[in-house]
Design an enzyme around this catalytic site. Structure first.
Site, PDB file in Angstrom:
ATOM      1  N   ASP A  51       0.811  -1.213   0.000  1.00 18.81           N
ATOM      2  CA  ASP A  51       0.000   0.000   0.000  1.00 18.81           C
ATOM      3  C   ASP A  51       0.849   1.270   0.000  1.00 18.81           C
ATOM      4  O   ASP A  51       0.473   2.269  -0.608  1.00 18.81           O
ATOM      5  CB  ASP A  51      -0.933  -0.001   1.211  1.00 18.81           C
ATOM      6  CG  ASP A  51      -2.163  -0.869   0.987  1.00 18.81           C
ATOM      7  OD1 ASP A  51      -2.367  -1.333  -0.152  1.00 18.81           O
ATOM      8  OD2 ASP A  51      -2.920  -1.086   1.952  1.00 18.81           O
ATOM      9  N   GLU A 122      -4.809   9.856   4.474  1.00 16.96           N
ATOM     10  CA  GLU A 122      -5.139  10.748   5.577  1.00 16.96           C
ATOM     11  C   GLU A 122      -4.088  11.830   5.763  1.00 16.96           C
ATOM     12  O   GLU A 122      -2.941  11.693   5.303  1.00 16.96           O
ATOM     13  CB  GLU A 122      -5.305   9.975   6.893  1.00 16.96           C
ATOM     14  CG  GLU A 122      -4.012   9.549   7.560  1.00 16.96           C
ATOM     15  CD  GLU A 122      -3.454   8.235   7.074  1.00 16.96           C
ATOM     16  OE1 GLU A 122      -2.221   8.143   6.926  1.00 16.96           O
ATOM     17  OE2 GLU A 122      -4.237   7.297   6.853  1.00 16.96           O
ATOM     18  N   ASP A 151      -2.492  13.301  21.673  1.00 19.97           N
ATOM     19  CA  ASP A 151      -1.256  12.964  20.974  1.00 19.97           C
ATOM     20  C   ASP A 151      -1.286  13.469  19.543  1.00 19.97           C
ATOM     21  O   ASP A 151      -0.240  13.678  18.927  1.00 19.97           O
ATOM     22  CB  ASP A 151      -1.038  11.448  20.966  1.00 19.97           C
ATOM     23  CG  ASP A 151      -0.454  10.938  22.270  1.00 19.97           C
ATOM     24  OD1 ASP A 151      -0.173  11.763  23.154  1.00 19.97           O
ATOM     25  OD2 ASP A 151      -0.275   9.708  22.405  1.00 19.97           O
ATOM     26  N   ALA A 159     -11.232   5.855   1.579  1.00 18.35           N
ATOM     27  CA  ALA A 159     -10.240   4.823   1.254  1.00 18.35           C
ATOM     28  C   ALA A 159      -9.232   4.656   2.380  1.00 18.35           C
ATOM     29  O   ALA A 159      -8.736   3.552   2.623  1.00 18.35           O
ATOM     30  CB  ALA A 159      -9.523   5.173  -0.051  1.00 18.35           C
ATOM     31  N   ASN A 165      -6.698   5.653  10.625  1.00 14.56           N
ATOM     32  CA  ASN A 165      -7.934   6.135  11.229  1.00 14.56           C
ATOM     33  C   ASN A 165      -8.637   5.053  12.036  1.00 14.56           C
ATOM     34  O   ASN A 165      -9.090   5.284  13.166  1.00 14.56           O
ATOM     35  CB  ASN A 165      -8.856   6.663  10.129  1.00 14.56           C
ATOM     36  CG  ASN A 165     -10.247   6.987  10.618  1.00 14.56           C
ATOM     37  OD1 ASN A 165     -10.459   7.970  11.312  1.00 14.56           O
ATOM     38  ND2 ASN A 165     -11.211   6.149  10.249  1.00 14.56           N
ATOM     39  N   SER A 167      -7.297   2.331  13.296  1.00 16.94           N
ATOM     40  CA  SER A 167      -6.459   1.981  14.441  1.00 16.94           C
ATOM     41  C   SER A 167      -6.628   2.983  15.580  1.00 16.94           C
ATOM     42  O   SER A 167      -6.467   2.629  16.753  1.00 16.94           O
ATOM     43  CB  SER A 167      -4.986   1.921  14.027  1.00 16.94           C
ATOM     44  OG  SER A 167      -4.774   0.905  13.064  1.00 16.94           O
ATOM     45  N   ALA A 186      -5.425   9.431  20.881  1.00 16.40           N
ATOM     46  CA  ALA A 186      -5.215   9.442  22.330  1.00 16.40           C
ATOM     47  C   ALA A 186      -5.654  10.766  22.951  1.00 16.40           C
ATOM     48  O   ALA A 186      -4.846  11.475  23.563  1.00 16.40           O
ATOM     49  CB  ALA A 186      -3.748   9.144  22.662  1.00 16.40           C
TER      50      ALA A 186
END
Length: 262
Positions: A51, A122, A151, A159, A165, A167, A186
């Protein structure tokens, strides 16, 4: 259904491959079978890798407006098809197309420099030191969060919603939904804020409240800018790309399947 690829006879395929040995070996196999065409005169680009390599390929060749068919020869291959050297022309003729619109990111640094990059997955802001970031979040010129202590924070396309995102506990977005995800990383304050789903045309502006004591970097896909003081993000209408997938494993189905993994 009309094929999204207009193949000449013989087909003009531009093969590009990541530097890992497996991708380079596959490249030689495919070149011996199908030949090589320069991207500028090709019908389609075939990317060999994972990827990360696919994203770099999209950035590299976005101006050509060519469809891209990826084959997985890396550690992650959500945007790729299975690698099979045989029957490639037939696969291209029957492939289904997913159109991706990039995010446009503009970052202003502490030194007064401005940087602009595109992101197909992202845009993420992250703290640079041990101390949490302090951010102000504005949407279309209206402040929605006066102070977000975290954080970091990210804005993801549909996509990219299954990647970083997801995770970070962000939502998975269907392709073609015309929305983007705004997801904190976080979050410490406000503790209960878990992000938002926004219209794709929303202008997201993120201001760093204490850039000297709590410095922040921003990354648009693989392009990083450090010591930012303000970042603006919105969906762009230019540099759209077309990804090709085998019908039995298209991107819409993959995104849907990710929501039912147990």
């Amino acid at each position: 259904m009309e094929s999204p690829v207009k193949l000449t006879d013989p087909p003009r395929i531009a093969f590009v491959a990541s530097p890992v040995p497996s991708a380079q070996d596959a490249l030689q196999t495919l070149l011996s079978e199908y030949g090589q065409c320069p991207p500028e005169s090709a019908d389609v680009i075939c990317a060999l890798g994972g990827d990360g390599f696919m994203l770099s390929t999209l950035h590299r060749f976005a101006s050509l407006s060519l469809p891209v068919f990826g084959m997985k020869l890396g550690s992650v291959g959500f945007l790729m098809n299975h690698y099979r050297p045989e029957g490639l022309v037939e696969r291209l003729r029957s492939a289904e197309c997913s159109t991706l619109k990039p995010l446009e990111m503009e970052a202003l640094t502490e030194a007064g420099m401005r940087y602009r990059f595109l992101a197909y997955n992202e845009v993420s802001l992250l703290r640079q030191t041990r101390q949490a970031a302090q951010l102000e979040v504005s949407l279309n010129g209206q402040v929605r969060l006066e102070e977000l202590v975290c954080d970091g924070i990210l804005v993801a396309t549909p996509a990219g919603s299954t990647a970083y995102n997801f995770s970070a506990m962000g939502p998975i977005l269907p392709l073609g939904s015309a929305v983007i995800a705004l997801t904190p990383i976080a979050p410490f304050r406000p503790r209960r804020w878990r992000g938002a789903i926004l219209r794709a045309d929303t202008l997201v502006r993120l201001r760093v409240l204490d850039p000297y004591k709590r410095p922040v970097s921003v990354t648009a896909d693989s392009h990083e800018v450090r010591d930012v003081v303000e970042v603006s993000i919105r969906e762009g209408n230019e540099n759209t790309v077309r990804l090709l997938f085998d019908p039995e494993h298209n991107l819409d189905d993959r995104i849907l399947n990710e929501q039912f993994v147990t």
